[in-house]
Motif scaffolding. Structure first.
Motif, short mmCIF file in Angstrom:
data_model
loop_
_atom_site.label_atom_id
_atom_site.label_comp_id
_atom_site.label_asym_id
_atom_site.label_seq_id
_atom_site.Cartn_x
_atom_site.Cartn_y
_atom_site.Cartn_z
N GLY A 723 -39.92 5.79 36.60
CA GLY A 723 -39.98 4.19 37.02
C GLY A 723 -40.90 3.81 35.86
N VAL A 724 -40.53 2.38 35.67
CA VAL A 724 -41.20 1.59 34.59
C VAL A 724 -41.53 0.17 35.41
CG1 VAL A 724 -40.53 2.80 32.59
CG2 VAL A 724 -39.16 0.69 33.35
N ALA A 725 -42.44 -0.58 34.76
CA ALA A 725 -42.76 -1.75 35.45
C ALA A 725 -41.69 -2.93 34.92
CB ALA A 725 -44.06 -2.34 35.07
N LYS A 732 -35.26 -0.17 25.10
CA LYS A 732 -36.27 0.67 24.53
C LYS A 732 -36.67 2.08 25.27
CE LYS A 732 -41.02 0.03 22.89
NZ LYS A 732 -42.43 -0.54 22.68
N VAL A 733 -36.83 1.75 26.50
CA VAL A 733 -37.16 2.90 27.52
C VAL A 733 -35.86 3.98 27.46
CG1 VAL A 733 -37.34 3.45 29.79
CG2 VAL A 733 -38.18 1.48 29.11
N LYS A 734 -34.63 3.49 27.21
CA LYS A 734 -33.70 4.68 27.15
C LYS A 734 -33.76 5.40 25.67
CE LYS A 734 -30.02 2.57 29.87
NZ LYS A 734 -28.65 1.95 30.15
N GLY A 735 -34.05 4.48 24.54
CA GLY A 735 -34.13 5.25 23.67
C GLY A 735 -35.42 6.12 23.58
N LEU A 736 -36.73 5.80 24.25
CA LEU A 736 -37.59 6.74 24.30
C LEU A 736 -37.40 8.05 25.08
CD1 LEU A 736 -40.78 4.10 24.73
CD2 LEU A 736 -40.06 5.22 22.63
N LEU A 737 -36.55 7.66 25.98
CA LEU A 737 -36.42 8.84 26.85
C LEU A 737 -35.50 9.81 26.30
CD1 LEU A 737 -36.04 7.48 30.42
CD2 LEU A 737 -38.02 8.63 29.65
N ASN A 738 -34.48 9.37 25.57
CA ASN A 738 -33.55 10.29 24.86
C ASN A 738 -34.28 10.91 23.74
OD1 ASN A 738 -31.14 9.71 26.10
ND2 ASN A 738 -30.61 7.89 25.12
N GLY A 739 -35.07 10.08 23.07
CA GLY A 739 -35.95 10.97 21.90
C GLY A 739 -36.64 11.99 22.48
N THR A 750 -24.67 20.94 25.24
CA THR A 750 -23.61 20.87 25.78
C THR A 750 -23.76 21.60 27.10
OG1 THR A 750 -22.35 21.19 23.70
CG2 THR A 750 -21.04 21.26 25.65
N PRO A 751 -23.57 20.66 28.25
CA PRO A 751 -23.54 19.32 28.23
C PRO A 751 -24.71 18.63 27.92
CG PRO A 751 -22.94 20.11 30.49
CD PRO A 751 -23.66 21.22 29.68
N GLU A 752 -24.43 17.34 27.24
CA GLU A 752 -25.64 16.56 26.41
C GLU A 752 -26.46 16.07 27.34
OE1 GLU A 752 -23.98 13.89 23.80
OE2 GLU A 752 -22.88 12.80 25.33
N PRO A 753 -27.63 15.79 27.13
CA PRO A 753 -28.63 14.91 28.19
C PRO A 753 -28.18 13.66 28.34
CG PRO A 753 -29.77 15.50 26.10
CD PRO A 753 -28.43 16.48 26.10
N SER A 754 -28.58 13.14 29.37
CA SER A 754 -28.06 11.41 29.45
C SER A 754 -29.39 10.84 30.30
CB SER A 754 -26.85 11.24 30.40
OG SER A 754 -27.07 12.11 31.92
N VAL A 755 -29.53 9.61 29.99
CA VAL A 755 -30.20 8.57 30.50
C VAL A 755 -29.72 7.52 31.25
CG1 VAL A 755 -32.38 7.34 30.31
CG2 VAL A 755 -32.39 9.44 29.03
N LEU A 756 -29.83 7.43 32.74
CA LEU A 756 -28.81 6.37 33.31
C LEU A 756 -30.18 5.38 33.99
CD1 LEU A 756 -26.22 8.39 34.86
CD2 LEU A 756 -25.91 7.09 32.95
N LEU A 757 -29.62 4.00 34.22
CA LEU A 757 -30.55 3.36 35.09
C LEU A 757 -30.08 3.56 36.31
CD1 LEU A 757 -32.45 0.74 35.22
CD2 LEU A 757 -30.40 -0.77 34.96
N HIS A 758 -31.04 4.01 37.23
CA HIS A 758 -30.78 4.46 38.54
C HIS A 758 -31.04 3.40 39.56
CE1 HIS A 758 -30.66 7.14 41.69
NE2 HIS A 758 -31.97 7.07 42.20
N ILE A 790 -42.93 12.38 28.19
CA ILE A 790 -42.73 11.17 28.78
C ILE A 790 -43.66 10.32 28.93
CG2 ILE A 790 -41.47 9.90 30.56
CD1 ILE A 790 -39.44 11.86 30.83
N TYR A 791 -44.77 11.04 29.80
CA TYR A 791 -46.10 10.20 29.92
C TYR A 791 -46.79 9.99 28.98
CZ TYR A 791 -50.59 9.31 31.90
OH TYR A 791 -51.98 8.64 32.32
N ASP A 792 -46.83 10.75 27.69
CA ASP A 792 -47.50 10.46 26.54
C ASP A 792 -46.70 9.34 25.72
OD1 ASP A 792 -49.49 12.61 27.26
OD2 ASP A 792 -48.41 14.09 26.03
N VAL A 793 -45.52 9.52 25.58
CA VAL A 793 -44.76 8.38 24.88
C VAL A 793 -45.01 7.24 25.57
CG1 VAL A 793 -42.27 7.77 24.46
CG2 VAL A 793 -43.03 10.04 23.98
N PHE A 794 -44.77 6.98 26.77
CA PHE A 794 -45.19 5.74 27.54
C PHE A 794 -46.50 5.18 27.34
CE2 PHE A 794 -41.63 5.66 31.05
CZ PHE A 794 -40.60 5.79 29.98
N ASN A 795 -47.49 6.02 27.40
CA ASN A 795 -48.98 5.74 27.36
C ASN A 795 -49.05 5.03 25.80
OD1 ASN A 795 -51.32 5.53 27.82
ND2 ASN A 795 -51.93 7.24 26.96
N ASN A 796 -48.29 6.07 24.71
CA ASN A 796 -48.74 5.35 23.38
C ASN A 796 -47.72 4.10 23.23
OD1 ASN A 796 -50.21 7.84 22.77
ND2 ASN A 796 -48.30 8.97 22.06
#
Length: 850
Positions: A723-725, A732-739, A750-758, A790-796
């Protein structure tokens, strides 16, 4: 007149025509016959003609057939006499047996032995001679029956009246006479040879029967001596030690001379027999020595750290020859059936010499000093045990040896109690048992029961050394096995995959049991009660017994055989399944091993146990109708109280064939989750993540809902809710998570990872992160690593991760008069409440879906 001639000519012409017609008709009739009928008619015609000429000539054909038949019979008899009537071996060896029986008779007549060993050894010699003479008597009886048949055939030839008829024809008579003379010559020659052989065989049969009767008489005499010895040994055969008289025992010089004479003859007889057993003993010694040397040399060549390996096998590495001697000279005497005492003592002296040398190199000084003194005492015991006559000197020697043994053993006991680790295992118990036997021997000797005292004293020292030898044998065999496995580790052999520690624990217990049984057998041999003990055991095991008043009979032998075969089949099933696992490990990697290959061992175990059951039934001799009764009773038991057990057994078979779960699978059943360790016949073992092992009946795995995470593969999908504010850039959040996901190499592509708005929750925008872990055993670590990144990337990136907050408002009454100190305390309480609420929220976050 002329008219008469015409009439006569017409009549003759008519007769000729009639005859020609008859001949033509007969010719046609003959043409209609077969060739076989024509030949038979010709033979009958010729026989009729010969009978009409002269009656004596009718036997010519018969004579010719008789001559040919008897010539063939003579040749057959001659062949039988040449090939099948060989008695050279019997004629050569029978004098040796006659001489041996005379020698044994003199030994028995002069024997005043103080031990049953000599009597048993002589009886064994007689039994072996008895068996050989049985074979010879059967062979001679067969030869004699053939000679009698030959003589019957020869007598039939001489009494044949056909050969006494002389043909009338001179040429036939001459030919017949020539053949008759040849037949008579062969007859007389074969008759003479056959009668001579019958006389020779008869003499051999008489000599063999005479020796056989002598053996039976000597065996009865030996049995009587054994019974007398047993009665005498249990009674006071001599006076008390303080009343000992000079004439009670034999003269020492005479006893020594007879002892040397008897033992030399017995030893020479022993050396000449049982050549194959001698060679087998030599093969045991050389085989073990070669095994150790081969393993040691191979380890030197293939293992750079061979010194570490050698340090775990100190006996066979540093003393291979001594180890081989100890094993061979402990086991080989048991290969013989009642060997003479002189042979046993020879083997035993070599054995204790090797044990003393090994103790000098490996044992502590107190134990070696004790064994050195015991070695001297034992050698004197061995010499005394060879005496065949009781002397006063021998009695005094046995008394002093008993006192010396008690003294040195009692002196060693305090050192054993003080530091038991410096001695061999169970040294204290063995010493106490040894002291007890020596005390009994001393008491028996003092009160005149010398035979019993000598038997117990000799048994005590012998079995003390044998116990020590058994301990070393177990160690040496385990060390040799360890070297073999170490030598095979760097090769592709199946043995290189065997776990030595597991094998050591199992095999050592089996070796310990076997050596203990062998020690007990040697104990009965040294006590001279071996035959009596085994006879009673045999009677106990083979006696038919009935259950209650029914006709159902059984023997304990059949029960033991049944249990033993079932036990062996169970052990065999475990060994085969273990080797199957080792073979799978040899051919595949551990991941494949944990899957379907290991589960097949259940089928193997079931098959081996089933085969073992039917073999046990066949080996124990249990009738099949009794098995039917047992199965019927078993069926009734199923109907009343064994439903769950049978359900689990049948479920085990279903699991073995259908394989819905495998050994190594990670499953969930009835709120229990873990890895399957073993699938048994009735239940299965599951290891949980907490370290516990849960036993689950096989019926639950079949009838309940089971989640198998690793049925077809070891992959597992991992789901994260992040969750983000509000106000954060979603792309941007999707890109960071995919990264973050792409940066992890242990996440499957395979199967490839995915990021969805939940979800759009009350205080945050929730994203659903999905990815696959290749190995289910590592998914928790992978999840932790991804969350950390994920925590480190969001914090940065300055992206706020919202969390619930709580404001506390304190309302104070207007008329409240608070001092400054009270206000300060109130502020601190409010801060403390806020801090506690924040900590609780972090440790127990609310459901993200709310």
């Amino acid at each position: 007149m002329q008219k008469l001639h015409k009439v006569t000519a017409c009549c003759l012409l008519f007769i000729m025509l009639f005859s020609c017609a008859g001949v033509l008709a007969q010719t046609k009739k003959k043409k209609s016959r077969s060739v076989r009928d024509s030949l038979r008619a010709a033979i009958l015609s010729r026989d009729s003609m010969m009978r009409s000429l002269k009656r004596s000539d009718t036997s010519v054909n018969n004579l010719l057939q008789k001559v040919e038949y008897y010539t063939s019979s003579f040749n057959q008899i001659k062949t039988n006499l040449a090939k099948q009537l060989d008695t050279v071996d019997i004629s050569t060896q029978l004098p040796r047996y006659e001489k041996r029986i005379g020698l044994i008779k003199s030994l028995i007549d002069n024997d005043k032995s103080s031990t049953l060993r000599y009597l048993y050894a002589i009886r064994d010699i007689l039994t072996r001679s008895d068996d050989q003479l049985d074979l010879w008597q059967e062979e001679l009886a067969d030869i004699n029956s053939k000679l009698i048949q030959n003589q019957t055939d020869l007598n039939a030839i001489s009494q044949d009246s056909v050969l006494k008829i002389l043909p009338a024809d001179s040429s036939l008579a001459t030919t017949f006479l020539i053949q008759k003379i040849a037949i008579d010559s062969k007859y007389h020659r074969l008759d003479t040879v056959n009668k001579k052989l019958m006389v020779k065989i008869g003499l051999l049969q008489n000599r063999t029967s005479s020796v056989y009767i002598s053996i039976l008489d000597l065996k009865d005499q030996i049995d009587l001596k054994i019974r007398d010895f047993s009665i005498r040994a249990l009674s006071a055969e001599y006076s008390d030690i303080w009343d000992m008289k000079a004439d009670e025992g034999s003269n020492f010089g005479e006893a020594f001379s007879k002892t040397v004479n008897m033992n030399s003859k017995l030893f020479s007889f022993f050396v000449g027999r049982d050549i194959l057993i001698h060679l087998s003993g030599l093969l045991v010694l050389l085989g073990f020595l070669t095994w150790v040397y081969a393993s040691r040399n191979k380890i030197r060549k293939t293992n750079e750290a061979y010194e570490n390996v050698f340090s775990q096998a100190s006996y066979v590495i540093h003393y291979p020859l001594i180890s081989s001697v100890i094993i061979a000279f402990t086991l080989v005497p048991n290969f013989y059936d009642h060997p003479p005492v002189v042979v046993l003592e020879t083997f035993f002296v070599v054995l204790i010499t090797a044990l003393l040398y090994l103790a000098r190199k490996t044992c502590t000084k107190p134990l070696f000093n004790y064994l050195l003194l015991l070695f001297i005492i034992t050698n004197i015991y061995c010499v005394s045990n060879l005496f065949i006559q009781v002397t006063n000197a021998d009695r005094i020697v046995i008394l002093l040896l008993g006192l010396a043994s008690i003294f040195i053993s009692v002196r060693l006991l305090p050192a054993v109690r003080k530091s038991p680790g410096d001695f061999l295992p169970h040294t204290g118990i063995v010493l106490k048992f040894f002291i007890l036997l020596q005390v009994i021997s001393f008491i028996c000797n003092v009160f005149g029961r010398f035979s019993m005292a000598k038997i117990i004293g000799v048994t005590a020292v012998h079995n003390l050394w044998l116990a020590m030898a058994m301990y070393y044998i177990v160690q040496m065999i385990m060390e040799a096995l360890f070297l073999q496995l170490e030598a095979s580790k760097n090769s592709s052999n199946l043995s290189s995959y065997i776990d030595f520690q597991l094998l050591k624990n199992k095999f050592r217990s089996i070796l310990t049991v076997l050596t203990s049984v062998l020690w007990l057998v040697m104990l009965t041999q040294n006590l001279s009660i071996e035959d009596a003990v085994f006879t009673h055991i045999e009677d106990f095991l083979t006696t038919n017994r009935s259950i209650g008043g029914t006709n159902t009979q059984f023997t304990f032998q059949s029960v033991i055989i049944f249990i033993a075969v079932i036990w062996l089949s169970s052990i065999t099933s475990k060994i085969i399944s273990y080797l199957y696992d080792v073979s799978a490990r040899h051919k595949h990697d551990m991941d494949v091993l944990k899957k379907k290959n290991r589960t097949s061992t259940l089928l193997i175990r079931i098959g081996v146990i089933a085969i073992g059951f039917f073999l046990a039934v066949a080996a124990s001799g249990v009738p099949l109708d009794k098995i039917t009764i047992i199965i019927s009773a078993f069926g009734i038991g199923i109907g009343f109280g064994l439903q769950n057990i049978v359900n689990n057994l049948v479920s085990g078979l279903i699991l073995a064939f259908e394989k819905p779960v495998q050994v190594g699978d990670i499953i969930e059943v009835d709120s229990r989750s873990g890895t399957i360790l073993d699938i048994g016949i009735r239940a299965s073992k599951i290891a949980t993540s907490d370290g516990a092992e849960v036993i689950i009946p096989n019926g639950d795995l079949i009838s309940h809902h089971v989640i198998n995470w690793t049925l077809s593969n070891n992959n597992r999908r991992v789901e994260l809710i992040v969750g983000v504010a509000y106000g954060t850039n979603i792309e941007k959040v999707k890109g960071l998570l995919n990264g973050v996901l792409n940066a992890h190499n242990d996440i499957m592509t395979t199967p490839e990872p995915s990021v969805l708005l939940h979800n759009l929750s009350e205080s945050s925008v929730d994203f659903r992160v999905l990815f696959w872990a290749a190995d289910i055993n590592t998914w928790l670590g992978l999840k932790s690593s991804v969350l950390t990144d994920i925590y480190d990337v969001f914090n940065n990136e300055g992206i706020e991760i919202p969390f619930p907050q709580q404001d506390v408002h304190v309302l104070m009454p207007p008329d409240s008069q608070l001092t400054a100190t009270q206000i300060k305390e109130k502020d601190q309480q409010v801060k403390k409440v806020k801090s506690t609420d924040t900590d609780d929220t972090k440790s127990n976050p609310p459901d993200q879906d709310q």
